[in-house]
Design an enzyme around this catalytic site. Structure first.
Site, PDB file in Angstrom:
ATOM      1  N   ASP A  69       0.856  -1.180   0.000  1.00 37.50           N
ATOM      2  CA  ASP A  69       0.000   0.000   0.000  1.00 37.50           C
ATOM      3  C   ASP A  69       0.903   1.244   0.000  1.00 37.50           C
ATOM      4  O   ASP A  69       1.687   1.447   0.937  1.00 37.50           O
ATOM      5  CB  ASP A  69      -0.892  -0.023   1.250  1.00 37.50           C
ATOM      6  CG  ASP A  69      -1.764   1.210   1.350  1.00 37.50           C
ATOM      7  OD1 ASP A  69      -2.474   1.487   0.379  1.00 37.50           O
ATOM      8  OD2 ASP A  69      -1.707   1.902   2.373  1.00 37.50           O
ATOM      9  N   THR A 102      -3.059   5.178  -4.047  1.00 35.76           N
ATOM     10  CA  THR A 102      -1.963   5.921  -3.412  1.00 35.76           C
ATOM     11  C   THR A 102      -0.621   5.649  -4.098  1.00 35.76           C
ATOM     12  O   THR A 102       0.246   6.505  -4.116  1.00 35.76           O
ATOM     13  CB  THR A 102      -1.853   5.543  -1.922  1.00 35.76           C
ATOM     14  OG1 THR A 102      -1.816   4.123  -1.814  1.00 35.76           O
ATOM     15  CG2 THR A 102      -3.017   6.064  -1.137  1.00 35.76           C
ATOM     16  N   THR A 103      -0.450   4.440  -4.651  1.00 35.57           N
ATOM     17  CA  THR A 103       0.802   4.125  -5.361  1.00 35.57           C
ATOM     18  C   THR A 103       0.805   4.812  -6.729  1.00 35.57           C
ATOM     19  O   THR A 103       1.791   5.442  -7.116  1.00 35.57           O
ATOM     20  CB  THR A 103       0.939   2.597  -5.547  1.00 35.57           C
ATOM     21  OG1 THR A 103       0.716   1.971  -4.297  1.00 35.57           O
ATOM     22  CG2 THR A 103       2.307   2.230  -6.059  1.00 35.57           C
ATOM     23  N   ASP A 400      -9.053  -0.076   2.019  1.00 30.02           N
ATOM     24  CA  ASP A 400      -9.092   0.393   0.624  1.00 30.02           C
ATOM     25  C   ASP A 400     -10.403  -0.009  -0.049  1.00 30.02           C
ATOM     26  O   ASP A 400     -11.027   0.786  -0.745  1.00 30.02           O
ATOM     27  CB  ASP A 400      -7.912  -0.186  -0.176  1.00 30.02           C
ATOM     28  CG  ASP A 400      -6.594   0.523   0.159  1.00 30.02           C
ATOM     29  OD1 ASP A 400      -6.610   1.331   1.097  1.00 30.02           O
ATOM     30  OD2 ASP A 400      -5.574   0.241  -0.491  1.00 30.02           O
TER      31      ASP A 400
END
Length: 535
Positions: A69, A102-103, A400
Protein backbone atom coordinates in the site's frame (compact mmCIF):
# COMPACT_ATOMS: atom_id res chain seq x y z
CA UNK A 1 28.20 34.54 -0.24
CA UNK A 2 29.30 38.15 -0.94
CA UNK A 3 29.35 40.62 1.91
CA UNK A 4 27.01 43.67 1.54
CA UNK A 5 27.95 47.24 2.59
CA UNK A 6 25.77 50.24 3.36
CA UNK A 7 26.43 53.81 2.06
CA UNK A 8 28.92 54.46 4.89
CA UNK A 9 30.99 51.39 4.00
CA UNK A 10 29.83 49.35 7.04
CA UNK A 11 29.18 45.64 6.39
CA UNK A 12 25.75 44.27 7.34
CA UNK A 13 24.17 40.81 7.56
CA UNK A 14 21.64 39.67 4.94
CA UNK A 15 21.33 36.04 6.00
CA UNK A 16 22.18 35.19 9.59
CA UNK A 17 24.81 32.47 10.15
CA UNK A 18 25.19 32.04 6.41
CA UNK A 19 28.34 29.96 6.75
CA UNK A 20 26.20 27.34 8.51
CA UNK A 21 23.68 27.15 5.66
CA UNK A 22 23.99 25.47 2.29
CA UNK A 23 22.24 27.03 -0.69
CA UNK A 24 21.31 25.62 -4.08
CA UNK A 25 19.61 27.79 -6.67
CA UNK A 26 18.41 28.01 -10.23
CA UNK A 27 18.41 25.02 -12.53
CA UNK A 28 20.61 23.11 -10.09
CA UNK A 29 17.92 23.36 -7.36
CA UNK A 30 15.20 22.16 -9.74
CA UNK A 31 17.32 19.23 -10.87
CA UNK A 32 18.07 18.24 -7.25
CA UNK A 33 14.35 18.39 -6.36
CA UNK A 34 13.35 16.33 -9.39
CA UNK A 35 16.00 13.69 -8.57
CA UNK A 36 14.69 13.39 -4.96
CA UNK A 37 11.05 13.00 -6.09
CA UNK A 38 12.01 10.44 -8.77
CA UNK A 39 13.86 8.37 -6.14
CA UNK A 40 10.69 8.16 -4.00
CA UNK A 41 8.52 7.30 -7.03
CA UNK A 42 10.99 4.57 -8.09
CA UNK A 43 10.55 2.82 -4.74
CA UNK A 44 6.78 2.54 -5.26
CA UNK A 45 6.90 1.74 -8.98
CA UNK A 46 7.50 -1.99 -8.40
CA UNK A 47 4.46 -2.17 -6.07
CA UNK A 48 1.97 -1.12 -8.75
CA UNK A 49 -0.69 -3.47 -10.08
CA UNK A 50 -1.92 -7.03 -9.37
CA UNK A 51 1.59 -8.49 -9.73
CA UNK A 52 3.28 -5.69 -7.76
CA UNK A 53 5.91 -6.63 -5.18
CA UNK A 54 5.62 -6.03 -1.44
CA UNK A 55 7.95 -3.97 0.73
CA UNK A 56 9.22 -5.02 4.15
CA UNK A 57 9.73 -2.15 6.57
CA UNK A 58 11.20 -2.35 10.06
CA UNK A 59 10.42 0.39 12.55
CA UNK A 60 13.04 1.63 15.08
CA UNK A 61 11.44 -0.47 17.84
CA UNK A 62 11.66 -3.67 15.76
CA UNK A 63 8.06 -3.94 14.46
CA UNK A 64 7.99 -5.40 10.94
CA UNK A 65 5.41 -4.32 8.34
CA UNK A 66 4.94 -6.09 5.00
CA UNK A 67 2.76 -4.14 2.58
CA UNK A 68 2.34 -2.84 -0.96
CA UNK A 69 0.00 0.00 0.00
CA UNK A 70 1.70 3.19 -1.22
CA UNK A 71 0.56 5.41 1.64
CA UNK A 72 1.71 2.92 4.31
CA UNK A 73 5.14 2.41 2.67
CA UNK A 74 5.82 6.15 2.52
CA UNK A 75 4.42 6.79 6.04
CA UNK A 76 6.80 4.24 7.56
CA UNK A 77 9.86 4.98 5.41
CA UNK A 78 10.84 8.01 7.49
CA UNK A 79 11.73 10.21 4.49
CA UNK A 80 14.14 13.01 5.42
CA UNK A 81 14.37 15.03 2.18
CA UNK A 82 12.00 18.02 1.92
CA UNK A 83 10.78 17.10 -1.58
CA UNK A 84 10.47 13.45 -0.53
CA UNK A 85 8.17 14.65 2.25
CA UNK A 86 5.99 16.39 -0.35
CA UNK A 87 5.55 13.03 -2.11
CA UNK A 88 4.58 11.45 1.23
CA UNK A 89 1.98 14.23 1.72
CA UNK A 90 0.72 13.62 -1.83
CA UNK A 91 0.16 9.93 -1.14
CA UNK A 92 -1.47 10.71 2.22
CA UNK A 93 -3.93 13.21 0.75
CA UNK A 94 -4.97 10.65 -1.90
CA UNK A 95 -5.48 8.13 0.91
CA UNK A 96 -7.57 10.53 3.02
CA UNK A 97 -9.75 11.72 0.15
CA UNK A 98 -10.18 8.57 -1.96
CA UNK A 99 -8.60 5.71 0.05
CA UNK A 100 -7.21 3.98 -3.05
CA UNK A 101 -4.68 4.77 -5.81
CA UNK A 102 -1.96 5.92 -3.41
CA UNK A 103 0.80 4.13 -5.36
CA UNK A 104 -0.43 5.29 -8.79
CA UNK A 105 -0.50 8.97 -7.82
CA UNK A 106 3.17 8.95 -6.70
CA UNK A 107 4.29 7.01 -9.81
CA UNK A 108 2.43 9.55 -12.02
CA UNK A 109 4.01 12.52 -10.20
CA UNK A 110 7.49 10.93 -10.53
CA UNK A 111 6.99 10.39 -14.28
CA UNK A 112 5.78 14.00 -14.77
CA UNK A 113 8.88 15.32 -13.01
CA UNK A 114 11.15 13.05 -15.07
CA UNK A 115 9.68 14.48 -18.27
CA UNK A 116 9.97 18.02 -16.86
CA UNK A 117 13.70 17.40 -16.27
CA UNK A 118 14.17 16.63 -19.98
CA UNK A 119 12.33 19.85 -20.95
CA UNK A 120 14.47 21.91 -18.56
CA UNK A 121 17.57 20.52 -20.32
CA UNK A 122 16.17 21.88 -23.57
CA UNK A 123 15.99 25.36 -22.05
CA UNK A 124 12.22 25.62 -21.54
CA UNK A 125 11.28 27.81 -18.57
CA UNK A 126 9.79 25.90 -15.59
CA UNK A 127 6.74 28.21 -15.44
CA UNK A 128 5.87 27.40 -19.07
CA UNK A 129 6.20 23.68 -18.27
CA UNK A 130 3.89 24.10 -15.24
CA UNK A 131 1.32 25.96 -17.39
CA UNK A 132 1.45 23.25 -20.06
CA UNK A 133 0.92 20.57 -17.39
CA UNK A 134 -2.08 22.51 -16.02
CA UNK A 135 -3.68 22.68 -19.48
CA UNK A 136 -3.02 18.96 -20.04
CA UNK A 137 -4.52 17.97 -16.66
CA UNK A 138 -7.73 19.87 -17.49
CA UNK A 139 -8.01 17.96 -20.79
CA UNK A 140 -7.26 14.69 -18.93
CA UNK A 141 -9.98 15.22 -16.30
CA UNK A 142 -12.52 16.19 -18.98
CA UNK A 143 -11.60 13.16 -21.13
CA UNK A 144 -11.97 10.81 -18.15
CA UNK A 145 -15.52 12.12 -17.63
CA UNK A 146 -16.24 11.44 -21.32
CA UNK A 147 -15.02 7.82 -21.28
CA UNK A 148 -16.51 7.06 -17.83
CA UNK A 149 -19.54 4.84 -17.56
CA UNK A 150 -22.32 4.92 -15.00
CA UNK A 151 -23.37 1.62 -13.58
CA UNK A 152 -26.49 0.98 -11.60
CA UNK A 153 -26.60 -0.99 -8.39
CA UNK A 154 -29.07 -1.44 -5.57
CA UNK A 155 -29.04 -3.03 -2.13
CA UNK A 156 -30.28 -6.20 -3.89
CA UNK A 157 -27.89 -6.15 -6.88
CA UNK A 158 -24.42 -5.61 -5.39
CA UNK A 159 -22.40 -7.40 -8.10
CA UNK A 160 -21.04 -4.19 -9.75
CA UNK A 161 -19.78 -2.94 -6.38
CA UNK A 162 -18.19 -6.33 -5.61
CA UNK A 163 -16.37 -6.36 -8.98
CA UNK A 164 -14.84 -2.92 -8.34
CA UNK A 165 -13.71 -3.88 -4.82
CA UNK A 166 -12.16 -7.07 -6.28
CA UNK A 167 -10.06 -4.87 -8.64
CA UNK A 168 -8.72 -3.02 -5.59
CA UNK A 169 -8.00 -6.22 -3.64
CA UNK A 170 -6.34 -8.01 -6.57
CA UNK A 171 -3.10 -6.06 -6.02
CA UNK A 172 -2.87 -7.05 -2.33
CA UNK A 173 -1.51 -10.07 -0.46
CA UNK A 174 -5.12 -11.16 0.15
CA UNK A 175 -5.97 -11.60 -3.56
CA UNK A 176 -6.67 -15.35 -3.19
CA UNK A 177 -9.74 -14.46 -1.06
CA UNK A 178 -10.61 -11.29 -2.95
CA UNK A 179 -14.16 -12.37 -3.84
CA UNK A 180 -15.12 -13.10 -0.22
CA UNK A 181 -13.43 -10.00 1.21
CA UNK A 182 -14.99 -7.78 -1.51
CA UNK A 183 -18.46 -9.11 -0.64
CA UNK A 184 -17.82 -8.50 3.09
CA UNK A 185 -16.66 -4.92 2.38
CA UNK A 186 -19.67 -4.13 0.17
CA UNK A 187 -22.18 -5.61 2.64
CA UNK A 188 -20.58 -3.65 5.49
CA UNK A 189 -20.75 -0.38 3.55
CA UNK A 190 -24.37 -0.96 2.48
CA UNK A 191 -25.31 -1.77 6.10
CA UNK A 192 -24.20 1.70 7.25
CA UNK A 193 -24.93 3.65 4.02
CA UNK A 194 -27.66 6.22 3.62
CA UNK A 195 -28.51 5.56 -0.05
CA UNK A 196 -30.94 8.49 -0.32
CA UNK A 197 -28.33 11.04 0.77
CA UNK A 198 -25.54 9.04 -0.93
CA UNK A 199 -23.52 9.19 2.25
CA UNK A 200 -21.50 6.56 4.13
CA UNK A 201 -20.07 6.94 7.63
CA UNK A 202 -17.08 4.57 7.73
CA UNK A 203 -16.69 5.22 11.48
CA UNK A 204 -19.63 2.88 12.02
CA UNK A 205 -17.64 -0.03 10.54
CA UNK A 206 -15.26 -1.49 13.11
CA UNK A 207 -12.39 -3.58 11.75
CA UNK A 208 -11.12 -6.04 14.38
CA UNK A 209 -8.35 -8.59 13.87
CA UNK A 210 -7.18 -11.68 15.73
CA UNK A 211 -4.11 -13.79 14.96
CA UNK A 212 -4.97 -17.45 14.45
CA UNK A 213 -7.24 -19.33 12.08
CA UNK A 214 -6.98 -18.64 8.36
CA UNK A 215 -7.89 -15.77 6.07
CA UNK A 216 -11.02 -17.61 4.90
CA UNK A 217 -12.41 -17.41 8.48
CA UNK A 218 -12.82 -13.64 8.13
CA UNK A 219 -16.47 -12.74 8.79
CA UNK A 220 -18.90 -9.84 8.89
CA UNK A 221 -20.73 -9.53 12.21
CA UNK A 222 -23.97 -7.52 12.29
CA UNK A 223 -23.07 -5.99 15.61
CA UNK A 224 -19.99 -5.13 17.64
CA UNK A 225 -17.04 -7.29 18.71
CA UNK A 226 -15.12 -6.16 21.78
CA UNK A 227 -11.72 -7.62 22.61
CA UNK A 228 -12.72 -8.18 26.26
CA UNK A 229 -14.27 -10.94 28.34
CA UNK A 230 -16.60 -11.05 31.35
CA UNK A 231 -14.94 -9.60 34.45
CA UNK A 232 -15.56 -12.76 36.52
CA UNK A 233 -14.97 -16.30 35.17
CA UNK A 234 -18.24 -17.56 36.75
CA UNK A 235 -20.46 -14.98 35.07
CA UNK A 236 -22.76 -16.32 32.30
CA UNK A 237 -21.09 -16.52 28.87
CA UNK A 238 -24.30 -16.08 26.88
CA UNK A 239 -27.06 -13.55 27.51
CA UNK A 240 -30.19 -13.43 25.34
CA UNK A 241 -32.34 -10.30 24.99
CA UNK A 242 -29.69 -8.35 26.89
CA UNK A 243 -30.44 -4.91 28.30
CA UNK A 244 -27.09 -3.15 28.47
CA UNK A 245 -26.10 -0.37 30.86
CA UNK A 246 -23.23 1.59 29.25
CA UNK A 247 -21.34 3.40 32.01
CA UNK A 248 -18.45 5.86 32.12
CA UNK A 249 -18.45 6.02 35.95
CA UNK A 250 -16.21 3.65 37.95
CA UNK A 251 -17.52 0.99 40.36
CA UNK A 252 -15.67 2.39 43.36
CA UNK A 253 -16.33 4.77 46.29
CA UNK A 254 -15.94 8.47 45.42
CA UNK A 255 -12.59 10.07 46.13
CA UNK A 256 -12.66 13.59 47.64
CA UNK A 257 -11.17 16.24 45.38
CA UNK A 258 -9.13 17.78 48.23
CA UNK A 259 -6.08 16.24 49.89
CA UNK A 260 -7.24 14.30 52.89
CA UNK A 261 -6.14 11.83 55.55
CA UNK A 262 -8.30 9.40 57.54
CA UNK A 263 -7.08 8.27 60.94
CA UNK A 264 -8.42 4.85 61.93
CA UNK A 265 -7.35 3.92 65.44
CA UNK A 266 -9.96 1.33 66.45
CA UNK A 267 -11.33 -1.89 64.92
CA UNK A 268 -14.87 -0.46 65.07
CA UNK A 269 -13.92 2.50 62.86
CA UNK A 270 -12.32 0.16 60.34
CA UNK A 271 -15.39 -2.09 60.35
CA UNK A 272 -17.72 0.88 59.84
CA UNK A 273 -15.57 2.14 56.93
CA UNK A 274 -15.66 -1.27 55.29
CA UNK A 275 -19.42 -1.52 55.86
CA UNK A 276 -19.89 1.90 54.31
CA UNK A 277 -17.86 0.91 51.22
CA UNK A 278 -19.82 -2.32 50.87
CA UNK A 279 -23.07 -0.38 51.19
CA UNK A 280 -21.88 2.01 48.49
CA UNK A 281 -21.11 -0.88 46.11
CA UNK A 282 -24.47 -2.44 46.98
CA UNK A 283 -26.30 0.77 46.06
CA UNK A 284 -24.46 0.97 42.72
CA UNK A 285 -25.39 -2.60 41.80
CA UNK A 286 -28.96 -2.05 43.00
CA UNK A 287 -29.34 1.06 40.81
CA UNK A 288 -28.27 -1.01 37.78
CA UNK A 289 -30.68 -3.83 38.73
CA UNK A 290 -33.55 -1.38 39.33
CA UNK A 291 -33.10 0.10 35.84
CA UNK A 292 -33.57 -3.44 34.47
CA UNK A 293 -29.99 -3.96 33.20
CA UNK A 294 -28.89 -7.56 32.54
CA UNK A 295 -25.34 -6.59 31.44
CA UNK A 296 -23.06 -3.76 32.53
CA UNK A 297 -20.34 -2.41 30.19
CA UNK A 298 -18.01 -0.06 32.04
CA UNK A 299 -15.27 2.23 30.71
CA UNK A 300 -13.29 1.90 33.95
CA UNK A 301 -12.17 -1.01 36.07
CA UNK A 302 -13.60 -2.14 39.40
CA UNK A 303 -11.92 -3.90 42.27
CA UNK A 304 -12.39 -7.51 43.37
CA UNK A 305 -15.02 -6.65 45.95
CA UNK A 306 -17.27 -4.97 43.39
CA UNK A 307 -16.60 -7.81 40.94
CA UNK A 308 -17.58 -10.42 43.53
CA UNK A 309 -20.71 -8.48 44.43
CA UNK A 310 -21.78 -8.19 40.77
CA UNK A 311 -21.33 -11.94 40.36
CA UNK A 312 -23.32 -12.71 43.53
CA UNK A 313 -26.16 -10.41 42.49
CA UNK A 314 -26.29 -12.07 39.04
CA UNK A 315 -25.27 -9.01 37.04
CA UNK A 316 -22.65 -9.85 34.35
CA UNK A 317 -20.16 -7.06 33.68
CA UNK A 318 -17.36 -6.12 31.26
CA UNK A 319 -14.66 -3.65 32.31
CA UNK A 320 -11.99 -1.47 30.65
CA UNK A 321 -13.91 -0.95 27.38
CA UNK A 322 -12.43 1.94 25.31
CA UNK A 323 -14.31 5.15 24.59
CA UNK A 324 -14.60 4.57 20.80
CA UNK A 325 -15.96 1.06 21.38
CA UNK A 326 -18.46 2.41 23.95
CA UNK A 327 -19.76 4.87 21.35
CA UNK A 328 -20.15 2.11 18.74
CA UNK A 329 -21.94 -0.13 21.26
CA UNK A 330 -24.27 2.77 22.13
CA UNK A 331 -25.02 3.42 18.41
CA UNK A 332 -25.60 -0.28 17.67
CA UNK A 333 -27.78 -1.06 20.70
CA UNK A 334 -29.63 2.26 20.78
CA UNK A 335 -28.45 2.91 24.35
CA UNK A 336 -27.14 6.06 26.02
CA UNK A 337 -23.73 6.45 27.64
CA UNK A 338 -24.43 7.19 31.32
CA UNK A 339 -21.89 9.23 33.37
CA UNK A 340 -23.55 8.75 36.82
CA UNK A 341 -25.37 5.83 38.43
CA UNK A 342 -28.16 8.16 39.58
CA UNK A 343 -29.00 9.01 35.94
CA UNK A 344 -29.53 5.37 34.92
CA UNK A 345 -33.12 4.80 33.71
CA UNK A 346 -34.71 1.95 31.68
CA UNK A 347 -34.93 4.25 28.57
CA UNK A 348 -31.14 4.68 28.54
CA UNK A 349 -30.40 0.95 28.30
CA UNK A 350 -29.17 -0.51 25.02
CA UNK A 351 -30.85 -3.65 23.65
CA UNK A 352 -29.19 -6.60 21.94
CA UNK A 353 -30.74 -9.94 20.96
CA UNK A 354 -27.62 -11.89 21.91
CA UNK A 355 -24.40 -11.19 23.80
CA UNK A 356 -21.95 -14.09 23.82
CA UNK A 357 -18.35 -14.73 24.74
CA UNK A 358 -16.34 -16.68 22.18
CA UNK A 359 -12.98 -18.34 22.80
CA UNK A 360 -10.41 -19.10 20.11
CA UNK A 361 -8.41 -22.29 19.62
CA UNK A 362 -6.46 -23.61 22.58
CA UNK A 363 -5.57 -20.15 23.88
CA UNK A 364 -7.32 -18.28 26.67
CA UNK A 365 -8.19 -15.46 24.26
CA UNK A 366 -11.84 -14.54 24.43
CA UNK A 367 -13.91 -11.88 22.71
CA UNK A 368 -17.38 -10.53 23.32
CA UNK A 369 -19.91 -10.55 20.46
CA UNK A 370 -22.87 -8.14 20.74
CA UNK A 371 -25.30 -9.25 18.01
CA UNK A 372 -28.90 -8.83 16.82
CA UNK A 373 -28.83 -5.19 17.88
CA UNK A 374 -31.89 -2.93 17.72
CA UNK A 375 -30.04 -0.61 15.31
CA UNK A 376 -27.88 -2.67 12.96
CA UNK A 377 -26.20 0.46 11.52
CA UNK A 378 -22.94 -0.45 13.26
CA UNK A 379 -21.13 -3.57 11.99
CA UNK A 380 -17.78 -5.27 12.59
CA UNK A 381 -15.46 -6.96 10.11
CA UNK A 382 -13.58 -9.64 12.03
CA UNK A 383 -10.31 -10.65 10.34
CA UNK A 384 -8.37 -13.84 11.01
CA UNK A 385 -4.90 -14.66 9.72
CA UNK A 386 -1.87 -16.85 10.26
CA UNK A 387 0.31 -14.08 11.70
CA UNK A 388 0.15 -10.45 12.83
CA UNK A 389 1.54 -9.09 9.54
CA UNK A 390 -1.15 -10.83 7.46
CA UNK A 391 -3.90 -9.50 9.78
CA UNK A 392 -2.53 -5.94 9.62
CA UNK A 393 -2.14 -6.01 5.81
CA UNK A 394 -5.69 -7.44 5.47
CA UNK A 395 -6.96 -4.52 7.59
CA UNK A 396 -5.28 -2.07 5.21
CA UNK A 397 -6.67 -3.92 2.16
CA UNK A 398 -10.20 -3.95 3.63
CA UNK A 399 -9.87 -0.21 4.33
CA UNK A 400 -9.09 0.39 0.62
CA UNK A 401 -12.05 -1.76 -0.45
CA UNK A 402 -14.41 0.05 1.98
CA UNK A 403 -13.27 3.43 0.60
CA UNK A 404 -13.85 2.30 -3.00
CA UNK A 405 -17.37 1.05 -2.17
CA UNK A 406 -18.09 4.35 -0.38
CA UNK A 407 -16.84 6.39 -3.38
CA UNK A 408 -19.08 4.40 -5.74
CA UNK A 409 -22.13 5.07 -3.59
CA UNK A 410 -21.28 8.79 -3.63
CA UNK A 411 -20.58 8.82 -7.38
CA UNK A 412 -21.28 5.68 -9.41
CA UNK A 413 -19.15 6.62 -12.46
CA UNK A 414 -16.26 4.26 -13.30
CA UNK A 415 -13.33 4.14 -15.72
CA UNK A 416 -11.64 0.92 -16.77
CA UNK A 417 -8.33 -0.08 -15.18
CA UNK A 418 -5.23 -1.90 -16.39
CA UNK A 419 -3.72 1.40 -17.61
CA UNK A 420 -6.47 1.78 -20.26
CA UNK A 421 -7.62 5.19 -18.94
CA UNK A 422 -4.02 6.49 -18.93
CA UNK A 423 -3.30 5.27 -22.48
CA UNK A 424 -6.56 6.77 -23.82
CA UNK A 425 -5.92 10.11 -22.03
CA UNK A 426 -2.34 10.16 -23.31
CA UNK A 427 -3.55 9.82 -26.93
CA UNK A 428 -6.10 12.63 -26.50
CA UNK A 429 -3.56 15.03 -24.92
CA UNK A 430 -1.04 14.23 -27.67
CA UNK A 431 -3.64 15.17 -30.30
CA UNK A 432 -4.64 18.34 -28.40
CA UNK A 433 -1.00 19.48 -28.08
CA UNK A 434 -0.75 20.03 -31.88
CA UNK A 435 -3.40 22.77 -31.67
CA UNK A 436 -1.53 24.79 -28.99
CA UNK A 437 0.67 27.48 -30.59
CA UNK A 438 3.11 28.19 -27.70
CA UNK A 439 5.92 26.33 -25.96
CA UNK A 440 3.25 24.72 -23.75
CA UNK A 441 2.65 22.10 -26.44
CA UNK A 442 6.00 20.53 -25.51
CA UNK A 443 4.90 20.33 -21.88
CA UNK A 444 1.57 18.79 -22.94
CA UNK A 445 3.36 16.12 -24.99
CA UNK A 446 5.59 15.46 -21.98
CA UNK A 447 2.44 15.03 -19.83
CA UNK A 448 1.09 12.51 -22.36
CA UNK A 449 4.43 10.69 -22.32
CA UNK A 450 4.44 10.64 -18.49
CA UNK A 451 0.98 9.02 -18.36
CA UNK A 452 2.46 6.00 -20.16
CA UNK A 453 4.56 5.31 -17.03
CA UNK A 454 1.60 3.61 -15.27
CA UNK A 455 0.76 1.03 -18.00
CA UNK A 456 4.50 0.53 -18.54
CA UNK A 457 5.05 -0.23 -14.84
CA UNK A 458 2.04 -2.61 -14.88
CA UNK A 459 3.53 -4.52 -17.82
CA UNK A 460 7.01 -4.57 -16.26
CA UNK A 461 5.71 -5.84 -12.90
CA UNK A 462 3.72 -8.57 -14.66
CA UNK A 463 6.85 -9.95 -16.37
CA UNK A 464 5.86 -8.68 -19.85
CA UNK A 465 8.06 -6.71 -22.28
CA UNK A 466 7.07 -3.16 -21.22
CA UNK A 467 7.69 -1.18 -24.43
CA UNK A 468 6.38 -3.87 -26.80
CA UNK A 469 3.24 -4.39 -24.72
CA UNK A 470 2.50 -0.66 -24.39
CA UNK A 471 2.99 0.14 -28.08
CA UNK A 472 0.81 -2.83 -29.11
CA UNK A 473 -2.07 -1.75 -26.82
CA UNK A 474 -1.71 1.90 -27.88
CA UNK A 475 -1.88 0.98 -31.57
CA UNK A 476 -4.90 -1.24 -30.89
CA UNK A 477 -6.70 1.60 -29.04
CA UNK A 478 -6.13 3.97 -31.99
CA UNK A 479 -7.19 1.36 -34.54
CA UNK A 480 -10.37 0.19 -32.74
CA UNK A 481 -11.14 3.56 -31.05
CA UNK A 482 -11.80 1.57 -27.89
CA UNK A 483 -10.68 3.35 -24.65
CA UNK A 484 -11.18 0.15 -22.58
CA UNK A 485 -8.08 -1.64 -23.84
CA UNK A 486 -5.32 -1.98 -21.24
CA UNK A 487 -2.48 -4.22 -20.09
CA UNK A 488 -3.45 -7.87 -19.64
CA UNK A 489 -1.55 -8.35 -16.35
CA UNK A 490 -3.22 -11.65 -15.44
CA UNK A 491 -2.73 -13.31 -18.88
CA UNK A 492 -6.46 -13.79 -19.33
CA UNK A 493 -6.08 -13.60 -23.11
CA UNK A 494 -7.94 -10.34 -23.76
CA UNK A 495 -6.84 -6.69 -23.46
CA UNK A 496 -10.42 -5.48 -23.03
CA UNK A 497 -10.76 -4.42 -19.38
CA UNK A 498 -14.54 -4.35 -19.77
CA UNK A 499 -14.52 -8.10 -20.37
CA UNK A 500 -12.04 -8.65 -17.52
CA UNK A 501 -14.24 -6.57 -15.16
CA UNK A 502 -11.28 -4.41 -14.09
CA UNK A 503 -12.52 -0.95 -13.14
CA UNK A 504 -11.68 1.98 -10.92
CA UNK A 505 -13.75 4.88 -9.62
CA UNK A 506 -13.82 7.99 -11.83
CA UNK A 507 -13.31 10.39 -8.89
CA UNK A 508 -10.28 8.36 -7.75
CA UNK A 509 -8.58 8.59 -11.14
CA UNK A 510 -9.39 12.29 -11.60
CA UNK A 511 -8.05 13.03 -8.11
CA UNK A 512 -4.80 11.20 -9.02
CA UNK A 513 -4.20 13.43 -12.06
CA UNK A 514 -5.13 16.66 -10.28
CA UNK A 515 -3.06 15.98 -7.14
CA UNK A 516 0.01 14.81 -9.12
CA UNK A 517 -0.14 17.93 -11.34
CA UNK A 518 -0.47 20.27 -8.33
CA UNK A 519 2.56 18.78 -6.56
CA UNK A 520 4.67 18.79 -9.76
CA UNK A 521 3.80 22.47 -10.38
CA UNK A 522 4.82 23.29 -6.80
CA UNK A 523 8.17 21.48 -7.15
CA UNK A 524 8.94 23.11 -10.53
CA UNK A 525 8.39 26.60 -9.08
CA UNK A 526 11.13 26.14 -6.45
CA UNK A 527 14.38 27.75 -7.66
CA UNK A 528 16.23 28.38 -4.39
CA UNK A 529 16.77 25.88 -1.58
CA UNK A 530 18.37 27.12 1.65
CA UNK A 531 19.02 24.42 4.24
CA UNK A 532 20.98 24.38 7.50
CA UNK A 533 24.23 22.47 7.00
CA UNK A 534 24.45 19.18 8.87
CA UNK A 535 27.14 19.23 11.57
Amino acid sequence: MALAFDEFGRPFIIIREQEQKSRVRGLEAQKANITAAKAVARILRTSLGPKGMDKMLQSPDGDVTITNDGATILEQMDVDNQIGKLMVELSRSQDYEIGDGTTGVVVTAGALLEQAGLLLDRGIHPIRIAEGYEMASKIAVEHLSNIAQKFEFSSLDIEPLVQTCMTTLSSKIVNRCKRKLAEIAVKAVLAVADLERKDVNLDLIKVEGKVGGKLEDTELVAGIIVDKDMSHPQMPKRIENAKIAILTCPFEPPKPKTKHKVDIDTVEKFESLREQERQYFDNMVQLCKDAGATLVICQWGFDDEANHLLMNRGLPAVRWVGGVELELIAIATGGRIVPRFQELTPEKLGKAGLVREKSFGTTKDRMLYIEQCSNSRAVTIFIRGGNKMIVEETKRSIHDALCVARNLIRNNAIVYGGGSAEISTSLVIDAAADKIPGVEQYAMRAFAEALDAVPMALAENSGLQPIDTLTAVKAQQVKEKNPHLGIDCNNVGTNDMKEQNVFETLIGKQQQFLLATQVVKMILKIDDVITPSSF
